[in-house]
Structures are given as C-alpha cells and as structure tokens.
Scaffold this active site. Structure first.
Site, PDB file in Angstrom:
ATOM      1  N   GLY A  59      -3.698  -5.639  14.717  1.00 17.96           N
ATOM      2  CA  GLY A  59      -2.506  -5.432  15.523  1.00 17.96           C
ATOM      3  C   GLY A  59      -1.270  -5.134  14.714  1.00 17.96           C
ATOM      4  N   GLY A  60      -1.463  -4.551  13.532  1.00 27.03           N
ATOM      5  CA  GLY A  60      -0.328  -4.158  12.709  1.00 27.03           C
ATOM      6  C   GLY A  60       0.429  -2.989  13.320  1.00 27.03           C
ATOM      7  N   ARG A  61       1.511  -2.613  12.669  1.00 23.35           N
ATOM      8  CA  ARG A  61       2.363  -1.538  13.184  1.00 23.35           C
ATOM      9  C   ARG A  61       1.704  -0.187  12.913  1.00 23.35           C
ATOM     10  NH1 ARG A  61       7.136   1.321  10.951  1.00 23.35           N
ATOM     11  NH2 ARG A  61       8.501   1.897  12.682  1.00 23.35           N
ATOM     12  N   HIS A  99      -2.833   7.280  -4.401  1.00 18.18           N
ATOM     13  CA  HIS A  99      -2.891   6.117  -3.515  1.00 18.18           C
ATOM     14  C   HIS A  99      -2.982   4.859  -4.362  1.00 18.18           C
ATOM     15  CE1 HIS A  99      -5.757   3.039  -1.863  1.00 18.18           C
ATOM     16  NE2 HIS A  99      -4.842   3.013  -0.923  1.00 18.18           N
ATOM     17  N   SER A 129       0.855  -1.186   0.000  1.00 16.42           N
ATOM     18  CA  SER A 129       0.000   0.000   0.000  1.00 16.42           C
ATOM     19  C   SER A 129       0.889   1.233   0.000  1.00 16.42           C
ATOM     20  CB  SER A 129      -0.927   0.009   1.218  1.00 16.42           C
ATOM     21  OG  SER A 129      -0.169   0.013   2.418  1.00 16.42           O
ATOM     22  N   HIS A 136       2.032  12.237  -0.975  1.00 13.16           N
ATOM     23  CA  HIS A 136       1.562  13.601  -0.748  1.00 13.16           C
ATOM     24  C   HIS A 136       2.611  14.594  -1.264  1.00 13.16           C
ATOM     25  CE1 HIS A 136      -1.914  12.481   1.646  1.00 13.16           C
ATOM     26  NE2 HIS A 136      -1.156  11.692   2.388  1.00 13.16           N
ATOM     27  N   ASN A 138      -2.961   0.278  -3.830  1.00 16.24           N
ATOM     28  CA  ASN A 138      -2.925  -0.856  -2.908  1.00 16.24           C
ATOM     29  C   ASN A 138      -3.199  -2.123  -3.703  1.00 16.24           C
ATOM     30  OD1 ASN A 138      -4.792  -2.838  -1.213  1.00 16.24           O
ATOM     31  ND2 ASN A 138      -3.421  -1.823   0.224  1.00 16.24           N
TER      32      ASN A 138
END
Length: 318
Positions: free
Chosen positions: A267-269, A115, A101, A105, A117
């Site tokens: 629970g990703g970073r 963007h 992903s 900017h 993904n």
C-alpha cells in the site's frame, strides 16, 4: 551464526544514514546535470497509516530525462507476499521496512541507465525473536556499451565489497546477474553490479557497515561514466534504440522486481513506486538488430554475464 538481535538504537541510525544518502545522491546528480534543474520533493504519508516517505524527482534536466530518488519507511501488521515468497516462515509477522531506491534515466543513449537500492527489514511476532535483514545493491543498464565503463563499474563494486571478505563481490555479482534476468526475453537487463538480500549472517553492525559501503559507492561508480559520455553525439536512430531498450526495463520492473511488488502490495505511494519507469519508451514487434551493428554488439558482448575485471584496463574508443 545469525545474530537475530536488532537493538532499538539501530533504527534511528539506519534512518539517519538513508536520509543522508538520499540528500548526497540528489546533490551530486543535480551537480553533474548542470545545476539548473532541481529535484521536486514530495513528503507523503501512507493513507491508512504505517509510515511514509520522501520522494525526489528531477525531470527534463540537461543530462537526465528523469532521475528519481526515494526514501520510504513503512510498517504493517503482516509482511507482503513479495517479502515472504522466499521466507514463508515469516508469513503473518508484523514488519518495519525502510530504504532508499533510485533510478536514473538519461537523455543521451550513450549514458547508461542506473539503479540502486539499500534497505532494512525488521519482522516481529509475539513470543518470537525478531528477525532482521539488510538488502540492496546497484546495477547498470547501457544502451551502447563501453568496456572501459563496465570495468570501472565493477571495480567500484568490488572495492565496496573487499573489506567484508574475499568472496563477497563474486557472490553478490553473481546474484545480481541472476536477479536482473528477464526470463521471458532470455536476456540480462544490463551488465549487473551487486545484489544481496536477507543479509544477517554477520553481526548487525557489520551488516550495516556493508549497506553503507554499497550505498556510498554508487556515485563513485556512476558519475564518472556520466561525465565521460554525456556530451557524446548521437543520432535519432540511436535515441530510438534507447527508447526500445527501455521497454525491457519496464517489463522487468513490472513483472519481476521485488521492490516494486513489495511497494504495491504494502500500500505504498504508487507515484513514488513507479518513478522508476522511464518517461518515454517504445516497443516494436519482433525487432532484431542489424548483424555487425553497435546495437547487435550490446546483445552479444554486454548483455551476457561476464567477469569484467579480467579485462584489465581497456580504453574503448568513443
């Protein structure tokens, strides 16, 4: 007919492709930025096990205020709500998910934010056949619109889809318009592009080919627009409008974006998940553009679902 088989050799093939895509996009973004500012790389592992990723962020470049390109590969005992909200029959299944992903900017308000993904999911349960699917797409968020850029973006999207069937572009373009809609504002996020999810209607090899076609088309769609607009002069008023419109980007990502919600729920970073947010943003109370202004033109002409390809080959003045 849905092919529910996910041969084990596809997992390393998809991982290899995604890591290579991250590398290619970072290299090309750095080149068009001028090659003097580099991506900072963080390799991370999920705190309680079950995967990790490789995050790359370029900040304070000559063209890009922030560009983040993230690869992640996660696994868990139960699919998060963001992945099962529309597929409740998969609730409680173990999963493996991987994807790339990115959000870019720019400094210059005449260069749009972009963007992209691409992702793969595999859901498993005891005594049940595995379920796999692909998803992804790309979309463009201009602050000052140019028909020439919109047509190029959508021509690139259509070219990525054409080998896979006559109706694929129109279906995934429409899905993108519907998905990137800020309901509480009654506004499109930008001019759209492609969006698809739950893709397993074709054999897995063909689905993987489509994922690669979309992923490989991102730079061809975005970089010519960046090159065309990056030296465009702008005023503080125009920069201020860009920061104001970035607020809409933040609202969508934090309220509606399924990728953001999945990352947080799984629970990703957090730093990697929220790299999509712009480094500078501004909100104003009840602001309205001046009638007849370039700012008003964005709302009236570009933040509306349109068939951009019917315009032919416009040459909008800078």
């Amino acid at each position: 007919m849905t092919d529910t088989a996910a041969p084990t050799d596809f997992i390393p093939r998809i991982r290899t492709y995604l890591l290579g895509l991250q590398e290619t996009i970072c290299r090309q973004l750095m080149f068009i930025d001028g090659g003097q500012t580099f991506f900072v790389e963080d390799d991370w592992r999920r705190e309680h096990g079950g995967g990790g990723g490789r995050t790359r962020v370029l900040a304070g470049g000559a063209v890009f205020e922030q560009a983040g390109v993230n690869f992640s590969e996660l696994a868990g005992d139960s699919l998060p709500l963001a992945a099962t909200a529309k597929r409740p029959e998969l609730t409680g299944r173990a999963y493996q998910a991987m994807g790339v992903s990115l959000v870019v900017h720019p400094f210059n308000p005449f260069v749009p934010t972009s963007h992209a993904n691409v992702r793969f999911f595999l859901a498993t349960a005891d005594a049940e056949p595995p379920v796999w699917w692909f998803g992804g797409g790309f979309d463009l968020t201009p602050y000052y619109g140019f028909e020439e850029d919109a047509v190029h973006w959508h021509r690139t999207a259509k070219a990525a889809c054409d080998p896979f069937g006559e109706g694929v572009y129109s279906a995934h373009k429409r899905w993108c318009d519907e998905y990137f809609y800020i309901k509480h504002r009654g506004e499109q996020r930008g001019i759209g592009g492609l969006f698809f999810d739950d893709l397993n209607q074709w054999p897995i090899e063909e689905c993987f080919d489509y994922l690669r076609s979309v992923g490989d088309s991102y730079c061809a769609g975005y970089l010519p627009i960046v090159d065309r607009r990056k030296a465009h002069g702008y005023t503080e008023i125009q920069r201020d409008f860009q920061l104001y419109r970035r607020g809409r980007y933040v609202e969508f990502n934090l309220v509606y974006d399924r990728g953001t919600l999945f990352g947080l729920q799984s629970g990703g970073r957090t730093e990697s998940i929220l790299m999509s947010l712009p480094p500078n943003v501004r909100w104003r109370y009840n602001w309205r553009p001046e009638p007849g202004s370039r700012e008003a033109e964005l709302y009236e002409k570009f933040l509306q679902p349109r068939d951009w390809l019917e315009l032919g080959d416009p040459r909008a003045p800078d």
